[in-house]
Design a protein around this motif. Sequence first.
Motif, PDB file in Angstrom:
ATOM      1  N   MET A  15       0.798  -1.225   0.000  1.00 41.95           N
ATOM      2  CA  MET A  15       0.000   0.000   0.000  1.00 41.95           C
ATOM      3  C   MET A  15       0.836   1.283   0.000  1.00 41.95           C
ATOM      4  O   MET A  15       0.301   2.362   0.219  1.00 41.95           O
ATOM      5  CB  MET A  15      -0.905   0.012   1.245  1.00 41.95           C
ATOM      6  CG  MET A  15      -1.885  -1.135   1.304  1.00 41.95           C
ATOM      7  SD  MET A  15      -2.727  -1.242   2.907  1.00 41.95           S
ATOM      8  CE  MET A  15      -3.590   0.314   2.990  1.00 41.95           C
ATOM      9  N   ASP A  17       1.994   3.060  -2.260  1.00 42.27           N
ATOM     10  CA  ASP A  17       1.595   4.047  -3.263  1.00 42.27           C
ATOM     11  C   ASP A  17       0.416   4.897  -2.815  1.00 42.27           C
ATOM     12  O   ASP A  17       0.085   5.892  -3.440  1.00 42.27           O
ATOM     13  CB  ASP A  17       1.267   3.356  -4.588  1.00 42.27           C
ATOM     14  CG  ASP A  17       0.133   2.346  -4.479  1.00 42.27           C
ATOM     15  OD1 ASP A  17      -0.073   1.775  -3.387  1.00 42.27           O
ATOM     16  OD2 ASP A  17      -0.547   2.127  -5.498  1.00 42.27           O
ATOM     17  N   ARG A  18      -0.201   4.552  -1.688  1.00 45.02           N
ATOM     18  CA  ARG A  18      -1.329   5.335  -1.170  1.00 45.02           C
ATOM     19  C   ARG A  18      -0.887   6.466  -0.245  1.00 45.02           C
ATOM     20  O   ARG A  18      -1.701   7.282   0.168  1.00 45.02           O
ATOM     21  CB  ARG A  18      -2.316   4.404  -0.468  1.00 45.02           C
ATOM     22  CG  ARG A  18      -3.007   3.496  -1.497  1.00 45.02           C
ATOM     23  CD  ARG A  18      -3.905   2.463  -0.906  1.00 45.02           C
ATOM     24  NE  ARG A  18      -4.948   3.013  -0.077  1.00 45.02           N
ATOM     25  CZ  ARG A  18      -5.791   2.259   0.630  1.00 45.02           C
ATOM     26  NH1 ARG A  18      -5.696   0.935   0.591  1.00 45.02           N
ATOM     27  NH2 ARG A  18      -6.720   2.804   1.378  1.00 45.02           N
ATOM     28  N   HIS A  20       0.561   9.948   0.546  1.00 46.42           N
ATOM     29  CA  HIS A  20       0.712  11.230  -0.154  1.00 46.42           C
ATOM     30  C   HIS A  20       1.735  12.074   0.586  1.00 46.42           C
ATOM     31  O   HIS A  20       1.639  12.232   1.801  1.00 46.42           O
ATOM     32  CB  HIS A  20      -0.616  12.000  -0.192  1.00 46.42           C
ATOM     33  CG  HIS A  20      -1.740  11.239  -0.810  1.00 46.42           C
ATOM     34  ND1 HIS A  20      -1.883  11.088  -2.172  1.00 46.42           N
ATOM     35  CD2 HIS A  20      -2.772  10.564  -0.255  1.00 46.42           C
ATOM     36  CE1 HIS A  20      -2.957  10.359  -2.422  1.00 46.42           C
ATOM     37  NE2 HIS A  20      -3.509  10.030  -1.272  1.00 46.42           N
ATOM     38  N   THR A 120     -13.908   7.178   4.605  1.00 43.56           N
ATOM     39  CA  THR A 120     -12.446   7.164   4.625  1.00 43.56           C
ATOM     40  C   THR A 120     -11.946   8.364   5.421  1.00 43.56           C
ATOM     41  O   THR A 120     -12.627   9.400   5.494  1.00 43.56           O
ATOM     42  CB  THR A 120     -11.831   7.219   3.201  1.00 43.56           C
ATOM     43  OG1 THR A 120     -12.200   8.448   2.573  1.00 43.56           O
ATOM     44  CG2 THR A 120     -12.269   6.026   2.365  1.00 43.56           C
ATOM     45  N   ILE A 132      -2.164   9.354   4.534  1.00 39.79           N
ATOM     46  CA  ILE A 132      -2.615   8.187   3.783  1.00 39.79           C
ATOM     47  C   ILE A 132      -4.123   8.094   3.953  1.00 39.79           C
ATOM     48  O   ILE A 132      -4.634   8.289   5.056  1.00 39.79           O
ATOM     49  CB  ILE A 132      -1.909   6.892   4.228  1.00 39.79           C
ATOM     50  CG1 ILE A 132      -2.352   5.707   3.362  1.00 39.79           C
ATOM     51  CG2 ILE A 132      -2.120   6.628   5.713  1.00 39.79           C
ATOM     52  CD1 ILE A 132      -1.482   4.461   3.517  1.00 39.79           C
ATOM     53  N   GLU A 133      -4.825   7.848   2.871  1.00 34.04           N
ATOM     54  CA  GLU A 133      -6.286   7.722   2.951  1.00 34.04           C
ATOM     55  C   GLU A 133      -6.637   6.258   3.177  1.00 34.04           C
ATOM     56  O   GLU A 133      -6.197   5.378   2.434  1.00 34.04           O
ATOM     57  CB  GLU A 133      -6.953   8.234   1.679  1.00 34.04           C
ATOM     58  CG  GLU A 133      -8.461   8.237   1.777  1.00 34.04           C
ATOM     59  CD  GLU A 133      -9.143   8.956   0.624  1.00 34.04           C
ATOM     60  OE1 GLU A 133     -10.382   9.081   0.672  1.00 34.04           O
ATOM     61  OE2 GLU A 133      -8.451   9.394  -0.317  1.00 34.04           O
TER      62      GLU A 133
END
Length: 157
Positions: A15, A17-18, A20, A120, A132-133
Motif C-alpha cells: 500500500m 503508493d497510497r 501522499h 475514509t 494516507i487515505e
Amino acid sequence: MSIERVKAYFAQQGMEDRIHEFTVSSATVALAAQAAGVEPGRIAKSLSFKLEERTILVVAAGDVRVDNGKYKAAFGGKAKMLTPDEAVERIGHAVGGVCPFAVKPGVEVYLDESLRRFDTVLPAAGSANSCIELTLNELERHARSAGWVDVCRRRED
C-alpha cells in the motif's frame, strides 16, 4: 526518519503508493485538510497522552476536541498530553507527523467514535507533510487498534 518506517510498513502491505507527500506542511488539521483538499473532520488526528507509565494514542476526527470527563471515564485518569520531546521518545513520531503506524512497542492505540461518520479518513504518515487515505476497517487494522472509544465532543458542543 519516521516517515521511512511508515513507508516500509505500508510497502509490506502493498500500500505504499497510497501515501501522499505534500510540498506544503500538513502539520495541523487545517493545513492537512487544505493540502489534501478535504473537510477538516476527515483528517484523522492522532492525540498523544500519558497516563502514569501508559502511552495512549487516540485517533479522532479533525473537527473534535477531547472531552476530559469522557477521557477520564474511559481511561481512569486525567488527560495529559505528551510534550513534543515525549512524543518522539514514547511514540517514535514528531508532533505534526504523529500517526498510529510504526509506533514504538507498548503504545496503546484507540480510535474515537467521531471517525465513524466518514467512509475514509486521512491520518498522517509519519511526517509533517504526509497522509494516507484509509477506510475505517483499514485504519483499525493497520493502527493495530486496541478498540473504539468515545472520548471526544464535537466543536459545536
